[in-house]
Design a protein around this motif. Structure first.
Motif, mmCIF file in Angstrom:
data_model
loop_
_atom_site.group_PDB
_atom_site.id
_atom_site.type_symbol
_atom_site.label_atom_id
_atom_site.label_comp_id
_atom_site.label_asym_id
_atom_site.label_seq_id
_atom_site.Cartn_x
_atom_site.Cartn_y
_atom_site.Cartn_z
ATOM 1 N N ASP A 1 -8.589 0.068 73.311
ATOM 2 C CA ASP A 1 -7.936 -0.237 72.210
ATOM 3 C C ASP A 1 -8.005 -1.412 71.731
ATOM 4 O OD1 ASP A 1 -8.868 2.593 71.661
ATOM 5 O OD2 ASP A 1 -7.682 2.877 69.776
ATOM 6 N N VAL A 2 -8.633 -2.594 71.505
ATOM 7 C CA VAL A 2 -8.386 -3.328 71.409
ATOM 8 C C VAL A 2 -7.580 -4.425 70.442
ATOM 9 C CG1 VAL A 2 -10.231 -4.809 72.960
ATOM 10 C CG2 VAL A 2 -10.019 -4.594 70.203
ATOM 11 N N PHE A 3 -6.902 -3.444 69.198
ATOM 12 C CA PHE A 3 -5.658 -3.615 68.112
ATOM 13 C C PHE A 3 -4.598 -2.812 68.042
ATOM 14 C CE2 PHE A 3 -9.621 -1.797 66.079
ATOM 15 C CZ PHE A 3 -8.788 -1.000 65.396
ATOM 16 N N LEU A 4 -4.581 -1.920 68.654
ATOM 17 C CA LEU A 4 -3.295 -0.917 68.805
ATOM 18 C C LEU A 4 -2.147 -1.776 69.296
ATOM 19 C CD1 LEU A 4 -3.136 2.215 68.003
ATOM 20 C CD2 LEU A 4 -3.451 2.820 70.595
ATOM 21 N N LYS A 5 -2.124 -2.323 70.385
ATOM 22 C CA LYS A 5 -0.676 -2.685 70.419
ATOM 23 C C LYS A 5 -0.833 -4.403 70.247
ATOM 24 C CE LYS A 5 1.522 -0.874 74.627
ATOM 25 N NZ LYS A 5 1.258 -0.678 75.718
ATOM 26 N N GLU A 6 0.280 -4.593 70.292
ATOM 27 C CA GLU A 6 0.533 -6.024 69.204
ATOM 28 C C GLU A 6 2.224 -6.700 69.987
ATOM 29 O OE1 GLU A 6 1.681 -7.639 65.459
ATOM 30 O OE2 GLU A 6 -0.265 -5.770 65.159
ATOM 31 N N ILE A 7 2.139 -7.616 70.073
ATOM 32 C CA ILE A 7 3.587 -7.982 70.191
ATOM 33 C C ILE A 7 3.902 -9.062 69.168
ATOM 34 C CG2 ILE A 7 5.264 -9.077 71.545
ATOM 35 C CD1 ILE A 7 3.468 -9.097 74.243
ATOM 36 N N PRO A 8 4.764 -8.330 68.536
ATOM 37 C CA PRO A 8 5.342 -9.029 67.085
ATOM 38 C C PRO A 8 6.190 -10.202 67.489
ATOM 39 C CG PRO A 8 6.176 -6.847 66.901
ATOM 40 C CD PRO A 8 5.712 -6.954 68.584
ATOM 41 N N ASN A 9 5.876 -11.459 66.671
ATOM 42 C CA ASN A 9 6.179 -12.993 66.660
ATOM 43 C C ASN A 9 7.566 -12.930 65.495
ATOM 44 O OD1 ASN A 9 4.440 -13.100 63.959
ATOM 45 N ND2 ASN A 9 2.965 -14.849 65.476
ATOM 46 N N ILE A 10 7.799 -12.151 64.465
ATOM 47 C CA ILE A 10 9.008 -12.454 63.743
ATOM 48 C C ILE A 10 9.952 -11.349 64.256
ATOM 49 C CG2 ILE A 10 7.383 -12.278 62.776
ATOM 50 C CD1 ILE A 10 7.554 -10.462 60.931
ATOM 51 N N GLY B 1 4.217 -4.414 49.260
ATOM 52 C CA GLY B 1 4.605 -5.748 48.876
ATOM 53 C C GLY B 1 5.596 -6.820 49.059
ATOM 54 N N CYS B 2 6.740 -5.374 49.273
ATOM 55 C CA CYS B 2 8.196 -5.501 49.548
ATOM 56 C C CYS B 2 8.505 -5.623 51.376
ATOM 57 C CB CYS B 2 8.648 -4.879 48.888
ATOM 58 S SG CYS B 2 9.129 -4.696 47.166
ATOM 59 N N GLY B 3 7.199 -5.915 52.292
ATOM 60 C CA GLY B 3 7.195 -5.975 53.750
ATOM 61 C C GLY B 3 8.289 -5.119 54.022
ATOM 62 N N LYS B 4 7.147 -3.487 54.229
ATOM 63 C CA LYS B 4 8.017 -2.336 55.399
ATOM 64 C C LYS B 4 7.109 -2.771 56.288
ATOM 65 C CE LYS B 4 5.745 0.315 52.742
ATOM 66 N NZ LYS B 4 6.193 -0.264 50.875
ATOM 67 N N THR B 5 5.962 -2.772 56.125
ATOM 68 C CA THR B 5 5.253 -3.579 57.808
ATOM 69 C C THR B 5 6.437 -4.738 58.521
ATOM 70 O OG1 THR B 5 2.840 -2.718 56.723
ATOM 71 C CG2 THR B 5 3.010 -4.221 58.792
ATOM 72 N N MET B 6 6.099 -6.142 57.745
ATOM 73 C CA MET B 6 7.132 -6.820 58.353
ATOM 74 C C MET B 6 8.503 -6.348 59.408
ATOM 75 S SD MET B 6 8.377 -10.098 56.889
ATOM 76 C CE MET B 6 6.076 -10.707 56.488
ATOM 77 N N MET B 7 9.116 -6.034 58.463
ATOM 78 C CA MET B 7 10.698 -5.435 58.777
ATOM 79 C C MET B 7 9.767 -4.141 60.035
ATOM 80 S SD MET B 7 13.429 -5.384 56.868
ATOM 81 C CE MET B 7 13.887 -6.169 55.823
ATOM 82 N N ALA B 8 8.986 -3.668 60.382
ATOM 83 C CA ALA B 8 8.808 -2.801 61.405
ATOM 84 C C ALA B 8 8.590 -3.657 62.651
ATOM 85 C CB ALA B 8 7.935 -1.759 60.962
ATOM 86 N N LYS B 9 7.827 -5.247 62.229
ATOM 87 C CA LYS B 9 6.864 -5.630 63.204
ATOM 88 C C LYS B 9 9.031 -6.525 64.219
ATOM 89 C CE LYS B 9 2.879 -7.033 62.420
ATOM 90 N NZ LYS B 9 1.835 -7.102 62.165
ATOM 91 N N ALA B 10 9.804 -7.212 63.237
ATOM 92 C CA ALA B 10 10.622 -7.421 62.764
ATOM 93 C C ALA B 10 11.695 -6.318 64.211
ATOM 94 C CB ALA B 10 11.539 -7.788 61.913
ATOM 95 N N ALA B 11 11.640 -5.682 63.865
ATOM 96 C CA ALA B 11 12.962 -4.724 64.492
ATOM 97 C C ALA B 11 11.977 -4.232 65.967
ATOM 98 C CB ALA B 11 12.454 -2.831 64.108
ATOM 99 N N ALA B 12 10.623 -4.152 66.224
ATOM 100 C CA ALA B 12 10.148 -4.490 67.548
ATOM 101 C C ALA B 12 10.370 -5.183 67.845
ATOM 102 C CB ALA B 12 8.279 -3.726 67.508
ATOM 103 N N LYS B 13 10.207 -6.208 67.236
ATOM 104 C CA LYS B 13 10.742 -7.745 68.643
ATOM 105 C C LYS B 13 11.713 -7.829 68.750
ATOM 106 C CE LYS B 13 10.261 -12.050 69.456
ATOM 107 N NZ LYS B 13 9.447 -13.270 70.313
ATOM 108 N N GLU B 14 12.986 -7.318 67.342
ATOM 109 C CA GLU B 14 14.545 -7.354 67.940
ATOM 110 C C GLU B 14 14.771 -6.797 69.426
ATOM 111 O OE1 GLU B 14 17.304 -9.227 66.544
ATOM 112 O OE2 GLU B 14 15.392 -10.055 65.503
ATOM 113 N N CYS B 15 13.984 -5.297 69.360
ATOM 114 C CA CYS B 15 14.321 -4.865 70.689
ATOM 115 C C CYS B 15 13.555 -5.055 72.310
ATOM 116 C CB CYS B 15 14.868 -3.270 70.505
ATOM 117 S SG CYS B 15 13.188 -2.464 69.754
ATOM 118 N N GLU B 16 13.010 -5.730 72.221
ATOM 119 C CA GLU B 16 11.876 -6.193 72.782
ATOM 120 C C GLU B 16 10.643 -5.069 73.156
ATOM 121 O OE1 GLU B 16 13.465 -7.735 75.413
ATOM 122 O OE2 GLU B 16 14.613 -9.448 75.023
#
Length: 386
Positions: free
Chosen positions: A101-110, A157-172
Motif C-alpha cells: 500500500d503506497v501511502f500507508l507508511k511514511e517518514i514524518p518530517n516534523i 483543526g488543532c493539530g492532533k495529527t501533527m502531534m502524532a507525526k511529531a511523536a513518530a519523528k522524535e522516536c525515529e
C-alpha cells in the motif's frame, strides 16, 4: 517549480494514462499506473510547499489507490459464502491492506520543535510514547509496561495529527497512518482482517507507530453499533491486547473529535490507557502558526504577529491558516482589478477577523452536552472547563 507541484503534475499524467488504458480494457497496466499516480500524490502530500494543498493530494492518493485495487482480477475474490449466505473476504479481497500500500507508511518530517506551544501536551506524549522507545531499559528495570495506546482528543483543526507525526519523528519510528476509509469493506469479514493486517505490517518494521485518525468512525460504542461495526471493535480490542512493546517495538495512537463516542472498552488499561486533550493553540502556538503561514507572503511592517496572536484567542490552527489566506486575498484582488500590488496590511487582517469567528466554539458546546449525557464528565473534564 517546487517538487510538490512537480510530483502532482506527474501524478495527473499517470492518472490520465491509466484512465485511457482502463477504457481500452487493459486493466493490469492501468492498475500499475494508478498506483504510481497514487504514490506521487502521497509524496506531494508529505511536503510543506505553500503552493499545494496537502489534504487534497492525500485524498487523491487514496482515491487512486482504491481505483487500482478495484481493477484486481475479480476471479481472485472468494466465491464462498458464510452461514448467512454472504460472501466472505478472501486473501485477495479488493479492500485488503498489504505491505505494498503506497501511502500507508511514511517518514514524518516534523518534530516537536516545529510545533509552537502546547508544552504540556508534548510532555504527556513523551512520557506515553517516546520515552518507552528511547529509555526502554529504564522501563524494564522499574517493571513499567511500555506501549499502551494513547488517544488524542480535542476540537478539530488543532493539530492532533501533527502531534502524532511529531511523536513518530522524535522516536525515529515509521509512521503508519490508517485512514478509516481503508479499513471498512463491503465484504463480510474483510474489515476485521484489514485491522489485523495493519498491525501485522507494523510489527514487520524495526520500530513503528500506528495512527488511527478519526477512530470514532470505526470504534463507536458497540451498544449503539451494527453487527459489522461490533466485529471491527472486537478485532481492535484483540490486537491492542496483543501488543507487546518489548518484542514488537510498536506503539498505537489514535485521534478523535468525539472521544465520548468511542467504545469504553478501548479506553481501559492496556489499550488506549492514556487520554491526552489537545486544546486550541495557546498564544505561543498561535504566533508560531501565523509565522509559518505568513513566512512566504509579503507582509507590511505594520503587521505585529504578537498582536495578531493575542487577537486570535480560541481560534484553531486551521482557522489561523484561513485567516492568512483571506487577508492575502484582499490586496491580491485589488491588484487583479488593476491596482498597484501592495503588501498585506494590518487592516486586511482586521477586516477578516470581523467576519470570521472561531470555528471551535460550537464544538465545545456540543462536546459538553454529549459528555454529560454519557455520565463520563470526570473522564473528559478538560473539555468541560472551557
Amino acid at each position: 517549480m517546487n517538487p510538490a507541484i512537480t510530483f502532482a503534475a506527474q501524478a495527473r499524467g499517470y492518472a490520465k494514462a491509466a484512465k485511457d488504458l482502463e477504457d481500452r480494457g487493459e486493466n493490469e497496466r492501468a492498475r500499475e499506473l494508478y498506483l504510481k499516480a497514487a504514490k506521487l500524490y502521497n509524496d506531494a502530500s508529505m511536503m510543506t510547499d505553500e503552493g499545494i494543498d496537502r489534504n487534497t493530494q492525500r485524498d487523491l492518493a487514496e482515491h487512486l489507490f482504491a481505483k487500482a485495487q478495484s481493477l484486481k482480477n475479480p476471479t481472485a475474490l472468494s466465491s464462498g459464502k458464510n452461514a448467512h449466505g454472504k460472501k466472505e473476504a478472501s486473501n485477495n479481497d479488493e479492500s485488503s491492506i498489504s505491505k505494498d500500500d503506497v501511502f500507508l507508511k511514511e517518514i514524518p518530517n516534523i518534530g516537536f520543535s516545529d510545533i509552537g506551544g502546547l508544552e504540556q501536551v508534548k510532555e504527556e506524549i513523551r512520557k506515553a510514547i517516546i520515552y518507552p522507545f528511547t529509555h526502554k531499559e529504564l522501563y524494564q528495570m522499574y517493571g513499567q509496561k511500555a506501549g499502551e495506546g494513547i488517544l488524542l482528543y480535542g476540537p478539530p483543526g488543532c493539530g492532533k495529527t501533527m502531534m502524532a507525526k511529531a511523536a513518530a519523528k522524535e522516536c525515529e519510528a515509521d509512521f503508519i497512518s490508517v485512514k478509516t476509509s481503508s479499513i471498512v469493506s463491503k465484504w463480510v469479514g474483510a474489515s476485521e482482517k484489514n485491522v489485523k493486517q495493519v498491525f501485522d505490517i507494523a510489527r514487520g518494521g524495526e520500530r513503528s507507530i500506528i495512527f488511527f485518525d478519526e477512530i470514532d468512525s470505526i470504534a463507536s460504542r458497540r451498544s449503539e453499533s451494527e453487527d459489522y461495526a461490533k466485529r471491527v471493535v472486537n478485532e481492535l480490542l484483540a490486537q491492542m491486547d496483543g501488543v507487546d512493546t518489548a518484542s514488537d517495538n510498536l506503539l498505537v495512537l489514535a485521534a478523535t473529535n468525539e472521544p465520548w463516542a468511542i467504545d469504553p472498552a478501548l479506553r481501559r488499561p492496556g489499550r488506549f490507557s492514556k487520554l491526552v486533550f489537545v486544546p486550541e493553540p495557546d498564544q505561543d502556538a498561535r504566533k508560531a502558526i501565523l509565522g509559518i503561514h505568513l513566512r512566504k507572503r509579503p507582509v507590511d511592517s505594520d503587521v505585529d504577529i504578537d498582536a495578531l496572536a493575542r487577537l486570535t484567542e480560541s481560534y484553531s490552527g486551521a482557522d489561523l491558516a484561513a485567516i492568512c489566506r483571506e487577508a492575502a486575498d484582499i490586496p491580491l484582488g485589488e491588484a487583479l482589478r488593476g491596482g498597484e500590488p501592495r503588501k498585506i496590511r494590518l487592516r486586511d487582517f482586521e477586516a477578516v477577523l470581523k467576519k470570521r469567528k472561531p470555528s471551535i466554539v460550537s464544538w465545545y458546546i456540543e462536546a459538553r452536552s454529549a459528555v454529560l449525557k454519557t455520565g463520563e464528565g470526570e473522564v473528559f473534564e478538560e473539555m468541560l472547563k472551557k
